[in-house]
Design a protein around this motif. Structure first.
Motif, PDB file in Angstrom:
ATOM      1  N   LEU A   7       0.694  -1.231  -0.055  1.00 25.11           N
ATOM      2  CA  LEU A   7      -0.078   0.070   0.060  1.00 25.11           C
ATOM      3  C   LEU A   7       0.775   1.182  -0.064  1.00 25.11           C
ATOM      4  CD1 LEU A   7      -1.934  -2.217   0.941  1.00 25.11           C
ATOM      5  CD2 LEU A   7      -3.232  -0.173   2.227  1.00 25.11           C
ATOM      6  N   LYS A   8       0.243   2.201  -0.780  1.00 24.06           N
ATOM      7  CA  LYS A   8       1.083   3.412  -0.502  1.00 24.06           C
ATOM      8  C   LYS A   8       0.735   4.463   0.435  1.00 24.06           C
ATOM      9  CE  LYS A   8       1.012   3.275  -5.617  1.00 24.06           C
ATOM     10  NZ  LYS A   8       0.552   3.783  -6.937  1.00 24.06           N
ATOM     11  N   GLU A   9       1.597   5.314   0.727  1.00 26.35           N
ATOM     12  CA  GLU A   9       1.317   6.234   1.944  1.00 26.35           C
ATOM     13  C   GLU A   9       0.117   7.338   1.745  1.00 26.35           C
ATOM     14  OE1 GLU A   9       2.030   7.685   5.477  1.00 26.35           O
ATOM     15  OE2 GLU A   9       3.528   6.281   4.400  1.00 26.35           O
ATOM     16  N   SER A  10      -0.171   7.459   0.502  1.00 24.28           N
ATOM     17  CA  SER A  10      -1.421   7.997   0.100  1.00 24.28           C
ATOM     18  C   SER A  10      -2.725   7.530   0.405  1.00 24.28           C
ATOM     19  CB  SER A  10      -1.596   8.675  -1.144  1.00 24.28           C
ATOM     20  OG  SER A  10      -1.305   7.568  -2.323  1.00 24.28           O
ATOM     21  N   GLN A  11      -2.617   6.111   0.431  1.00 22.83           N
ATOM     22  CA  GLN A  11      -3.634   5.362   0.748  1.00 22.83           C
ATOM     23  C   GLN A  11      -4.111   4.883   2.193  1.00 22.83           C
ATOM     24  OE1 GLN A  11      -1.944   1.946  -1.789  1.00 22.83           O
ATOM     25  NE2 GLN A  11      -4.110   1.894  -2.530  1.00 22.83           N
ATOM     26  N   LEU A  12      -3.205   5.676   3.068  1.00 25.23           N
ATOM     27  CA  LEU A  12      -3.164   5.255   4.775  1.00 25.23           C
ATOM     28  C   LEU A  12      -3.463   6.428   5.327  1.00 25.23           C
ATOM     29  CD1 LEU A  12      -0.020   2.755   4.733  1.00 25.23           C
ATOM     30  CD2 LEU A  12      -2.492   2.212   4.772  1.00 25.23           C
ATOM     31  N   ARG A  13      -4.079   6.395   6.353  1.00 22.54           N
ATOM     32  CA  ARG A  13      -4.262   7.246   7.594  1.00 22.54           C
ATOM     33  C   ARG A  13      -4.464   6.751   8.827  1.00 22.54           C
ATOM     34  NH1 ARG A  13      -4.847  12.694   6.887  1.00 22.54           N
ATOM     35  NH2 ARG A  13      -5.573  13.639   9.008  1.00 22.54           N
ATOM     36  N   PHE A  14      -3.489   7.149   9.947  1.00 24.35           N
ATOM     37  CA  PHE A  14      -3.741   6.739  11.012  1.00 24.35           C
ATOM     38  C   PHE A  14      -5.022   6.998  11.932  1.00 24.35           C
ATOM     39  CE2 PHE A  14      -3.039   7.313  15.766  1.00 24.35           C
ATOM     40  CZ  PHE A  14      -2.495   6.039  15.931  1.00 24.35           C
ATOM     41  N   ALA A  15      -5.635   6.075  12.286  1.00 23.30           N
ATOM     42  CA  ALA A  15      -6.894   5.934  13.240  1.00 23.30           C
ATOM     43  C   ALA A  15      -6.570   5.096  14.219  1.00 23.30           C
ATOM     44  CB  ALA A  15      -8.029   5.438  12.498  1.00 23.30           C
ATOM     45  N   PRO A  16      -6.446   5.492  15.703  1.00 22.30           N
ATOM     46  CA  PRO A  16      -6.126   4.710  16.922  1.00 22.30           C
ATOM     47  C   PRO A  16      -7.152   3.759  16.984  1.00 22.30           C
ATOM     48  CG  PRO A  16      -7.173   6.966  17.163  1.00 22.30           C
ATOM     49  CD  PRO A  16      -6.821   6.829  15.853  1.00 22.30           C
ATOM     50  N   HIS A  17      -6.642   2.491  17.426  1.00 22.38           N
ATOM     51  CA  HIS A  17      -7.343   1.308  18.082  1.00 22.38           C
ATOM     52  C   HIS A  17      -7.956   1.884  19.317  1.00 22.38           C
ATOM     53  CE1 HIS A  17      -9.272  -2.229  18.509  1.00 22.38           C
ATOM     54  NE2 HIS A  17      -8.330  -3.086  18.654  1.00 22.38           N
ATOM     55  N   ILE A 213     -12.044  10.697   4.181  1.00 27.28           N
ATOM     56  CA  ILE A 213     -13.383  10.829   3.325  1.00 27.28           C
ATOM     57  C   ILE A 213     -13.350  11.779   2.614  1.00 27.28           C
ATOM     58  CG2 ILE A 213     -15.808  10.882   3.235  1.00 27.28           C
ATOM     59  CD1 ILE A 213     -15.921   8.906   5.733  1.00 27.28           C
ATOM     60  N   ILE A 214     -13.006  13.143   3.413  1.00 27.74           N
ATOM     61  CA  ILE A 214     -13.037  14.417   2.591  1.00 27.74           C
ATOM     62  C   ILE A 214     -12.083  14.339   1.556  1.00 27.74           C
ATOM     63  CG2 ILE A 214     -12.390  17.099   3.080  1.00 27.74           C
ATOM     64  CD1 ILE A 214     -13.892  16.520   6.067  1.00 27.74           C
ATOM     65  N   LYS A 215     -10.825  14.045   2.027  1.00 27.06           N
ATOM     66  CA  LYS A 215      -9.609  13.815   1.062  1.00 27.06           C
ATOM     67  C   LYS A 215     -10.087  13.211  -0.282  1.00 27.06           C
ATOM     68  CE  LYS A 215      -4.784  12.931   0.936  1.00 27.06           C
ATOM     69  NZ  LYS A 215      -3.699  12.221   1.537  1.00 27.06           N
ATOM     70  N   ASN A 216     -10.541  12.208  -0.108  1.00 23.14           N
ATOM     71  CA  ASN A 216     -11.083  11.509  -1.368  1.00 23.14           C
ATOM     72  C   ASN A 216     -12.259  11.905  -2.235  1.00 23.14           C
ATOM     73  OD1 ASN A 216      -8.993   9.564  -0.773  1.00 23.14           O
ATOM     74  ND2 ASN A 216     -10.411   8.255   0.617  1.00 23.14           N
ATOM     75  N   GLN A 217     -13.044  13.017  -1.903  1.00 28.56           N
ATOM     76  CA  GLN A 217     -14.186  13.363  -2.320  1.00 28.56           C
ATOM     77  C   GLN A 217     -13.642  14.385  -3.578  1.00 28.56           C
ATOM     78  OE1 GLN A 217     -16.597  15.228   0.701  1.00 28.56           O
ATOM     79  NE2 GLN A 217     -17.630  13.308   1.158  1.00 28.56           N
TER      80      GLN A 217
END
Length: 217
Positions: A7-17, A213-217
């Protein structure tokens, strides 16, 4: 892990468990008061340092190792809350400073974590992918000791800041880490736990998803 699988960095975003941290906040002191009454009922003194295990008494969580470690610290108390396959073995091996309480309903957990000063998760796996009980204990302002097989260790446990990480199944290392906890640092460690957990919340998780989500719109 995701980078390794392409996966590329642009496909990832940190969301805490995360857990609902707010559920464990003791707004009016009721949880602490109830815990103090329960500690007295167990015969604990105010000056006692209590090491707490909460969870299933099963192989992957390795509670038996904490039973073994307790023998090196007759001056401390060790409290196990839960049940499971290893319960009889644990009770047979337990020294005089080891105490047991049965499985507790989820509504009781904010009080239960306050029965101890240090939460311990000595898991050896496989399958201890995170260990959300560590989040819960930290939300209650507790110091933590975990093995390096506990998934959250690398993210949530900072050596000599809010607790310690020990090498799984290494009793000597485990005992050495327990020795480092005392009345002088335990409260400071607990404070640090709560501070670390501020960035591991439902709010932060939702924020990460929303921004993605906002980034992908």
């Amino acid at each position: 892990y995701f980078h390794k699988h392409g996966l590329k960095e642009s496909q990832l975003r940190f969301a805490p468990h995360a857990i609902d941290n707010s559920r464990f906040i003791d707004t009016n002191g009721n949880y602490e008061n109830e815990a103090q009454l329960q500690r007295k009922a167990l015969g604990f003194k105010e000056s006692d340092l209590v090491f707490l295990f909460v969870g299933k008494f099963e192989r992957k969580k390795n509670p038996v190792l904490l039973i073994e470690a307790a023998k090196f610290f007759p001056e401390h108390k060790f409290l196990f809350v839960g049940n499971g396959d290893f319960e009889n073995e644990m009770k047979q091996k337990a020294s005089k400073n080891v105490y047991f309480l049965p499985f507790q309903n989820q509504s009781q957990m904010p009080m239960v974590y306050r029965l101890g000063d240090i939460y311990v998760l000595p898991s050896k796996g496989p399958g201890e992918t995170w260990g959300l009980a560590v989040n819960e204990a930290m939300a209650c302002g507790k110091a933590v000791i975990v093995s390096n097989r506990v998934g959250c260790a690398v993210d949530l446990v900072k050596n000599n800041e809010n607790g310690f990480i020990f090498e799984t199944e290494n009793l000597d290392d485990f005992v050495e880490k327990i020795k480092k906890i005392n009345r002088d640092n335990v409260k400071q460690f607990g404070k640090k736990s709560r501070e670390i957990l501020k960035d591991w919340s439902f709010e932060k998780m939702a924020e990460a998803v929303e921004l993605k989500i906002i980034k992908n719109q």
